[in-house]
Design a protein around this motif. Structure first.
Motif, PDB file in Angstrom:
ATOM      1  N   PHE A  11       0.853  -1.195   0.000  1.00 41.22           N
ATOM      2  CA  PHE A  11       0.000   0.000   0.000  1.00 41.22           C
ATOM      3  C   PHE A  11       0.883   1.238   0.000  1.00 41.22           C
ATOM      4  CE2 PHE A  11      -3.094  -2.996   2.018  1.00 41.22           C
ATOM      5  CZ  PHE A  11      -4.098  -2.879   1.066  1.00 41.22           C
ATOM      6  N   ALA A  21       1.416  -5.277   2.982  1.00 43.15           N
ATOM      7  CA  ALA A  21       0.385  -6.007   3.734  1.00 43.15           C
ATOM      8  C   ALA A  21       0.433  -7.509   3.440  1.00 43.15           C
ATOM      9  CB  ALA A  21      -0.995  -5.459   3.401  1.00 43.15           C
ATOM     10  N   ARG A 257      -4.627 -10.801  19.975  1.00 45.90           N
ATOM     11  CA  ARG A 257      -6.085 -10.659  19.882  1.00 45.90           C
ATOM     12  C   ARG A 257      -6.711 -11.369  21.062  1.00 45.90           C
ATOM     13  NH1 ARG A 257      -8.911  -9.803  14.314  1.00 45.90           N
ATOM     14  NH2 ARG A 257     -10.565  -9.414  15.784  1.00 45.90           N
TER      15      ARG A 257
HETATM   16  N1  ATP Z   1      -6.501   0.352   1.580  1.00 46.07           N
HETATM   17  C1  ATP Z   1      -5.466   0.317   2.433  1.00 46.07           C
HETATM   18  N2  ATP Z   1      -4.545   1.309   2.432  1.00 46.07           N
HETATM   19  C2  ATP Z   1      -3.480   1.276   3.262  1.00 46.07           C
HETATM   20  N3  ATP Z   1      -3.237   0.283   4.149  1.00 46.07           N
HETATM   21  C3  ATP Z   1      -4.124  -0.723   4.208  1.00 46.07           C
HETATM   22  C4  ATP Z   1      -5.288  -0.753   3.363  1.00 46.07           C
HETATM   23  N4  ATP Z   1      -5.979  -1.889   3.644  1.00 46.07           N
HETATM   24  C5  ATP Z   1      -5.291  -2.517   4.620  1.00 46.07           C
HETATM   25  N5  ATP Z   1      -4.182  -1.831   4.953  1.00 46.07           N
HETATM   26  C6  ATP Z   1      -3.181  -2.224   5.952  1.00 46.07           C
HETATM   27  O1  ATP Z   1      -2.718  -3.518   5.617  1.00 46.07           O
HETATM   28  C7  ATP Z   1      -2.531  -4.295   6.800  1.00 46.07           C
HETATM   29  C8  ATP Z   1      -3.360  -5.551   6.720  1.00 46.07           C
HETATM   30  O2  ATP Z   1      -4.729  -5.185   6.870  1.00 46.07           O
HETATM   31  P1  ATP Z   1      -5.912  -6.248   6.815  1.00 46.07           P
HETATM   32  O3  ATP Z   1      -7.176  -5.499   6.955  1.00 46.07           O
HETATM   33  O4  ATP Z   1      -5.747  -7.120   5.640  1.00 46.07           O
HETATM   34  O5  ATP Z   1      -5.614  -7.105   8.137  1.00 46.07           O
HETATM   35  P2  ATP Z   1      -6.522  -8.186   8.858  1.00 46.07           P
HETATM   36  O6  ATP Z   1      -5.643  -9.355   9.126  1.00 46.07           O
HETATM   37  O7  ATP Z   1      -7.754  -8.416   8.084  1.00 46.07           O
HETATM   38  O8  ATP Z   1      -6.797  -7.448  10.239  1.00 46.07           O
HETATM   39  P3  ATP Z   1      -8.056  -7.443  11.234  1.00 46.07           P
HETATM   40  O9  ATP Z   1      -8.099  -8.805  11.857  1.00 46.07           O
HETATM   41  O10 ATP Z   1      -7.672  -6.399  12.199  1.00 46.07           O
HETATM   42  O11 ATP Z   1      -9.264  -7.115  10.419  1.00 46.07           O
HETATM   43  C9  ATP Z   1      -2.887  -3.394   7.972  1.00 46.07           C
HETATM   44  O12 ATP Z   1      -1.708  -2.822   8.474  1.00 46.07           O
HETATM   45  C10 ATP Z   1      -3.782  -2.348   7.346  1.00 46.07           C
HETATM   46  O13 ATP Z   1      -3.687  -1.128   8.041  1.00 46.07           O
END
Ligand code: ATP
Length: 264
Positions: A11, A21, A257
């Protein structure tokens, strides 16, 4: 069935906010796999689903569905093969339309379906399918979906998805917004549909016990990587305490978590 090769998502590349990510991720999802996915906050679970469903383009890497390279295939074209259910129960159905019209759209994959005949034979089919949910919804075909409860609505979303027969189903914490009774009901339906229809399915959950209890394979993600991939007999032997320990062993950090451990 779906092959993910060297997949990365960065990102805001080239800026002070640059963040990777997903890191060079490889995964082979086999036909009939029911994969549960757990991971700490920000591990990249939803980003992985966004890349698989085509909501986001990858920075690097490829996605192959069967024989077809779908890396650059637009999201709306992938939707025929890859279904997704979100946490929010209002997202999978159109609230201001009737239950039968929602089911018609799902079974014919598009609005033009409404111009095809919604006849008594189809209604009977919808009723027989809705009976599977055991919620009395087979008597409410003409009601707008917004009148249904969150649990009922999520059940309908799940049923419609199964009936539209995608090759892969992505469940993104699809029970997290429901009360415990409804969440358990949807988890049971999920398990029943997956086995009855031989679905291939990936399910993100924050609940470690659910991740252990469901599916034939479990992935644990951390900081954009799959740090644990367990299936078969080894998966059946997993415990929450054992998973926490293994997470610590492979990442060197604590599983961040609390709700996962409390089973909420
Ligand atoms: N559109 C975006 N722009 C910038 N950073 C992003 C974007 N989407 C996700 N991220 C970042 O990418 C990383 C992974 O995010 P993601 O939502 O995939 O995690 P997750 O495992 O689903 O987390 P959670 O269990 O908290 O929902 C995080 O640091 C998030 O802040």
């Amino acid at each position: 069935m779906i092959q993910i090769s060297h997949l990365s998502k960065v990102f805001n590349p080239g800026t002070a906010d640059e963040h990777t990510a997903i890191h060079n991720l490889n995964l082979d999802v086999r036909e009939g796999d029911f994969i549960t996915i757990i991971g700490s906050n920000g591990a990249g679970k939803s980003t992985l689903f966004n890349l698989i469903s085509g909501t986001l383009p990858p920075s690097r890497g490829t996605l192959q569905l069967g024989e077809r390279d779908i890396t650059r295939l637009a999201e709306h074209r992938r939707a025929k093969y890859i279904g997704r259910i979100f946490q929010n129960p209002t997202m999978g159905t159109a609230g201001n339309m009737t239950l039968e019209d929602n089911m018609m759209i799902a079974s014919t994959k598009g609005f033009k379906g409404l111009k095809i005949s919604l006849n008594e034979k189809r209604r009977e089919y919808f009723r027989s399918q809705l009976k599977r949910l055991d919620m009395g919804l087979e008597h409410r075909l003409k009601e707008n979906v917004e009148l249904l409860s969150g649990g009922q609505r999520q059940s309908v979303t799940l049923l419609m998805m199964v009936l539209s027969q995608p090759r892969l189903i992505l469940l993104d914490e699809h029970t997290a917004a429901l009360d415990p009774r409804n969440a358990a009901k949807i988890q049971d339906l999920t398990r029943q549909f997956v086995s009855e229809f031989g679905l291939t399915c990936m399910m993100i959950t924050h609940n470690m016990q659910h991740a252990i209890d469901h599916g034939n394979r479990l992935l644990m993600m951390d900081r954009g990587r799959i740090v644990l991939d367990v299936d078969g007999e080894e998966k059946k032997r997993l415990t929450v305490a054992g998973l926490v320990e293994r997470f610590h062993a492979v990442t060197g950090t604590e599983f961040a978590r609390d709700d996962a451990l409390l089973g909420e």
